[in-house]
Design a protein around this motif. Structure first.
Motif, short mmCIF file in Angstrom:
data_model
loop_
_atom_site.label_atom_id
_atom_site.label_comp_id
_atom_site.label_asym_id
_atom_site.label_seq_id
_atom_site.Cartn_x
_atom_site.Cartn_y
_atom_site.Cartn_z
N GLU A 18 0.77 -1.14 -0.35
CA GLU A 18 -0.04 0.24 0.11
C GLU A 18 0.44 0.96 0.20
OE1 GLU A 18 -4.05 0.68 2.14
OE2 GLU A 18 -2.10 1.43 4.08
N MET A 19 0.66 2.16 -0.97
CA MET A 19 1.35 3.55 -0.98
C MET A 19 0.53 4.38 -0.64
SD MET A 19 3.99 1.89 -2.79
CE MET A 19 4.43 2.34 -2.69
N TYR A 20 1.15 5.34 -0.50
CA TYR A 20 0.63 6.51 0.65
C TYR A 20 0.44 8.04 -0.48
CZ TYR A 20 5.06 8.35 2.29
OH TYR A 20 6.11 8.87 2.68
N CYS A 21 0.14 8.85 -0.20
CA CYS A 21 -0.04 10.25 -0.66
C CYS A 21 0.76 10.87 -1.04
CB CYS A 21 -1.88 10.29 -0.49
SG CYS A 21 -1.82 12.26 -1.40
N GLU A 22 1.65 11.63 -1.39
CA GLU A 22 2.83 12.01 -0.65
C GLU A 22 2.22 13.74 -0.80
OE1 GLU A 22 6.87 11.21 -2.63
OE2 GLU A 22 5.55 10.14 -4.07
N GLU A 23 1.60 13.96 -1.44
CA GLU A 23 0.60 15.31 -1.59
C GLU A 23 0.19 15.48 -0.20
OE1 GLU A 23 0.63 18.51 -3.40
OE2 GLU A 23 2.15 16.89 -4.41
N TYR A 31 -2.43 10.73 6.56
CA TYR A 31 -2.08 9.29 5.94
C TYR A 31 -2.97 9.21 5.15
CZ TYR A 31 -1.65 4.83 4.66
OH TYR A 31 -1.70 3.85 3.66
N ALA A 32 -3.34 9.43 3.68
CA ALA A 32 -4.11 9.24 2.26
C ALA A 32 -3.49 7.82 1.91
CB ALA A 32 -5.29 9.98 1.75
N THR A 33 -3.97 6.57 1.31
CA THR A 33 -4.23 6.03 0.24
C THR A 33 -3.98 5.91 -1.28
OG1 THR A 33 -4.72 3.91 2.03
CG2 THR A 33 -4.50 2.66 -0.38
N ALA A 34 -2.50 5.93 -1.41
CA ALA A 34 -2.20 6.26 -3.21
C ALA A 34 -2.99 4.94 -4.13
CB ALA A 34 -1.18 5.97 -3.42
N VAL A 35 -3.78 6.53 -5.07
CA VAL A 35 -4.52 5.17 -5.31
C VAL A 35 -4.35 5.72 -7.49
CG1 VAL A 35 -6.71 5.27 -4.40
CG2 VAL A 35 -6.05 7.23 -6.43
N ILE A 45 -0.42 9.97 -5.74
CA ILE A 45 -1.80 10.14 -5.01
C ILE A 45 -2.71 9.31 -4.68
CG2 ILE A 45 -0.91 12.57 -6.30
CD1 ILE A 45 -2.37 11.76 -8.29
N CYS A 46 -3.55 10.39 -3.62
CA CYS A 46 -4.82 9.65 -3.70
C CYS A 46 -5.67 10.17 -3.98
CB CYS A 46 -4.98 9.91 -1.76
SG CYS A 46 -5.49 11.79 -1.24
N LYS A 63 -1.03 6.85 -13.80
CA LYS A 63 -1.04 5.44 -13.51
C LYS A 63 -1.83 4.66 -12.49
CE LYS A 63 3.55 4.30 -15.64
NZ LYS A 63 4.25 2.93 -15.59
N ASP A 64 -2.76 4.05 -12.83
CA ASP A 64 -3.46 3.86 -11.33
C ASP A 64 -3.21 2.91 -10.78
OD1 ASP A 64 -4.12 0.90 -12.71
OD2 ASP A 64 -5.83 1.55 -13.27
N SER A 65 -3.47 2.11 -9.75
CA SER A 65 -3.08 1.41 -8.33
C SER A 65 -2.84 0.83 -9.13
CB SER A 65 -4.16 1.12 -7.53
OG SER A 65 -5.43 0.70 -7.91
N TYR A 66 -3.36 -0.01 -10.63
CA TYR A 66 -2.70 -1.72 -10.49
C TYR A 66 -1.36 -1.59 -11.85
CZ TYR A 66 -7.00 -2.97 -9.20
OH TYR A 66 -8.39 -3.12 -8.72
#
Length: 157
Positions: A18-23, A31-35, A45-46, A63-66
């Motif tokens: 799970e990546m997180y939103c750098e912004e 913390y917000a999950t990057a999608v 970015i989230c 690019k999307d999460s996939y």
């Protein structure tokens, strides 16, 4: 024990899934999950930031999460503690955060994004061939061990 080197090197590692939103992190929003991943900014970015990012930077490739890079380096820069190290300069042989890249490596021609670089290495023919060769060597060692065990039994008799 047989070792298989041709499988993924990360399958047994503590891979970050799970990546997180750098912004959000950069602006203290928590913390917000990057999608998504902006290929042009090289930022994860989230959902909320992606919506604003698309409006503000219409030509940026997202690019999307996939399909976004999954490897990530979580070390903070010693010069800019609020910045993550996510670049590598082959010319200087140094890691860099975004600010270091923009200021200290502006004249360098070979500065790579670490997750993209890691992804490219995982897919390289050299690494694939190395894994195959290591598999073959592992099998050769196992065969040699069997032969030595058999010869040891003969010597004992």
């Amino acid at each position: 024990m047989t070792t298989n080197f041709s499988g993924s090197l990360t399958q047994d590692s503590e891979e970050v899934t799970e990546m997180y939103c750098e912004e959000c992190d950069r602006h203290g929003d928590g913390y917000a999950t990057a999608v998504a991943f902006c290929v042009d900014c090289l930022d994860y970015i989230c959902v909320t930031c992606q919506r604003y990012h698309k409006r503000q930077f219409k030509t940026h490739r997202i690019k999307d999460s996939y399909s976004m890079p999954q490897d990530f380096y979580f070390e903070k820069c010693s010069i800019h503690p609020g910045q993550l190290i996510k670049f590598y300069c082959s010319e200087c042989n140094k890691e860099a955060c975004q600010e270091c890249k923009d200021n200290e490596h502006v004249k360098c021609s070979d500065v790579s994004h670490l997750p993209t670089l890691a992804s490219d290495i995982q897919k390289s023919d050299k690494l694939i061939n190395l894994r195959k060769n290591m598999d073959q060597l592992s099998m050769n060692i196992k065969d040699t061990e069997k032969m030595l065990d058999a010869k040891s039994e003969v010597i004992k008799k």
